[in-house]
Motif scaffolding. Structure first.
Motif, PDB file in Angstrom:
ATOM      1  N   ASP A  73       0.821  -1.196   0.000  1.00 42.62           N
ATOM      2  CA  ASP A  73       0.000   0.000   0.000  1.00 42.62           C
ATOM      3  C   ASP A  73       0.870   1.267   0.000  1.00 42.62           C
ATOM      4  N   GLU A  93       2.371   1.718  -3.410  1.00 44.67           N
ATOM      5  CA  GLU A  93       1.365   2.202  -4.363  1.00 44.67           C
ATOM      6  C   GLU A  93       1.127   3.696  -4.196  1.00 44.67           C
ATOM      7  N   GLN A  94       0.995   4.130  -2.952  1.00 46.68           N
ATOM      8  CA  GLN A  94       0.754   5.552  -2.710  1.00 46.68           C
ATOM      9  C   GLN A  94       1.966   6.396  -3.094  1.00 46.68           C
ATOM     10  N   GLU A 142       4.256   5.769  -5.280  1.00 44.80           N
ATOM     11  CA  GLU A 142       4.500   5.776  -6.725  1.00 44.80           C
ATOM     12  C   GLU A 142       3.905   7.014  -7.413  1.00 44.80           C
ATOM     13  N   ASN A 143       2.710   7.409  -7.007  1.00 49.26           N
ATOM     14  CA  ASN A 143       2.054   8.544  -7.647  1.00 49.26           C
ATOM     15  C   ASN A 143       2.080   9.809  -6.788  1.00 49.26           C
TER      16      ASN A 143
END
Lengths: 337, 337
Positions: free
Chosen positions: B148, B151-152, B154-155
């Protein structure tokens, strides 16, 4: 002069969305002016047809998930929940966090592939107490429940309670329900090697189907074969039967309206475990969208495009052909292509 | 005349309890007058030293669990929580369900092997927001958290927030802490293949240890080797340092009282993820029992028997030799034998 970039946005990380993204990546592989973005609420593709095998422990969760980032290498990927689709201003807003406002993604072309969720047809008690089979967590919960029931039944001396512990009701005779019933049944029989106080005849696995046959939409011969195979393995099948309530201990069933039987009275099946595999409904974001829907699915034309919203497409479970050219298909992923 | 049966009851399905049960089964294999019962709150033995590998995804949960019923084939097994131990009347009561009163098991000999639970030393915020590494669910939660955060991040465009997302603090430099830090670090570095906006130097894995070295109780050479190996792999190690608070976003640390450093001021490490592997405390049922304890562990004599309660034994993490013959051992399962 450089051409302006074209932005394609795909919503949904299920079979339909991922397959579409992969195909677009391949099709546009040498076209730098095309930008592809995929939004999914999980960062993996879940092979849902094998969830029943996870529930029975034949395979382990990691064998039925593939990271989206390995499948779609050229797209930008957002793991997020979608808050709003605005086809007029051509942007989609993602859910933010307490720390951060939601991201807004602008697109030139939009593909909606948001699938479906479980439909309990308004039965609130059933929704509260039953198991479903849509996510990995669902499969693991069911598996834990099966083991828990065996553990309790092993040392249970009261016959009535033992029977209730060892009765498992599956609602819905479609692919998911039938597959799950078979897996549950096999798992329980195999487990008996370790539970010396439980006999094979103590175990009850029951499929309840509202229609007059299991596996609607499939070939008739296959249906008959599956039906007799299931019964041979000890699974009971109740056709033309619907569940009207479940309080966590008793399943209330009655004959469906279409049934030819004149008996419409209720029957009670004592069971702690009910698996609901009886129907699907579109997700909330589509229900509240501006798109025209039928039974909650977005209506599309023969190009899978949404009329009046050029450049916006809907695919998979969340879409439905215009009625004039619509045919009946079983709701499986093969058709999402 | 038949001899009356002798009933041996073992509480706890960890290494100590299961190993004891297996040895007793073997020792008394031809003695029908001996009845062995094992009570465990799970129906499997969990190989806890490999939980960090589950967190990092190298192995899958089912590889580190073994069903108790396959390990202890001759014993009666109850999967239940213990409500009460009564060594005067020689019985143990198990938790009931809404449907059923708790079962009472009478014994002639009792073996207590209830292990330990995580000790947060009264830091309520830390307890609320931190991850632990005691159960399978713990390991999977941590794994999901790592993904998680990636994922956060990354952007994420703001550098400060990205750094906080990618900072992982492990409190406790014992076996569990060191192993977990190594696994987390390897997992994150491997994952970078799929996250193109995250660089190796963006990732921070930090071990915090209150004492002046990691792996207390282990051989000095091993400690030095491990220390330099960890640092070589990019893991930061803060010795003589304790965590005083954590609100889910910031870890507050300070130099420990024993530290020779004159600086005692607080430092803030911005991080969303704190793993607490800093200490263990006995379970509630032992704390409230009538047995004499020291630092919460049951005091036993050289036969592992509890003085004043003949026929009652305590083994594993929950027991402690009488001080007069006590020595220091690292708290690992090898010693539970």
């Amino acid at each position: 002069m450089m051409e302006p970039k074209k932005r394609i946005l795909i919503l949904g990380g299920g079979f339909a969305g991922v397959d579409c993204t992969k195909k677009l990546e391949k099709y546009f592989q040498n076209r730098d002016e095309i930008e592809i973005t995929l939004v999914s609420d999980d960062n993996f593709l879940l092979f849902t047809p094998m969830l029943p095998q996870v529930a029975s422990g034949i395979i382990t969760p990691r064998h039925i998930v593939v990271p989206l980032r390995t499948l779609c290498k050229k797209s930008r990927i957002y793991e997020s929940v979608i808050r709003d689709i605005d086809p007029v201003n051509k942007h989609v807003t993602l859910e933010g966090t307490p720390e951060k406002r939601g991201v807004r993604i602008h697109y030139d072309y939009l593909v909606i592939a948001l699938g479906s969720e479980t439909n309990f047809f308004g039965l609130q008690n059933v929704e509260k107490y039953s198991f479903t089979m849509k996510t990995l967590a669902d499969a693991l919960s069911l598996r834990n429940r099966l083991i828990d029931m065996l553990e309790q039944a092993e040392n249970e001396t009261r016959e009535e309670l033992k029977r209730r512990l060892l009765t498992f009701v599956i609602v819905g005779g479609g692919f998911a329900g039938v597959e799950t019933a078979g897996e549950i049944n096999d798992f329980l029989y195999d487990a008996l090697n370790y539970y010396h106080n439980i006999k094979r005849e103590d175990i009850n696995v029951i499929i309840i189907e509202a229609l007059s046959s299991i596996l609607p939409g499939f070939n008739k011969k296959l249906v008959e074969f599956a039906h007799s195979k299931l019964e041979k393995n000890g699974i009971k099948i109740l056709l033309d039967t619907i569940v009207s309530d479940f309080d966590g201990k008793n399943v209330i069933v009655k004959k469906s309206a279409k049934s030819t039987s004149t008996i419409k009275s209720k029957t009670i099946i004592p069971s702690y475990t009910l698996l609901w595999a009886a129907g699907v409904t579109p997700v909330e974001i589509i229900k509240k969208s501006v798109f025209k829907t039928m039974k909650g699915q977005v209506i599309v034309n023969e190009f899978l495009e949404i009329p009046n919203f050029l450049g916006v497409f809907a695919i998979g479970d969340c879409s439905r052909f215009d009625e004039s050219i619509n045919k009946s298909y079983p709701p499986t992923a093969q058709l999402a292509e």
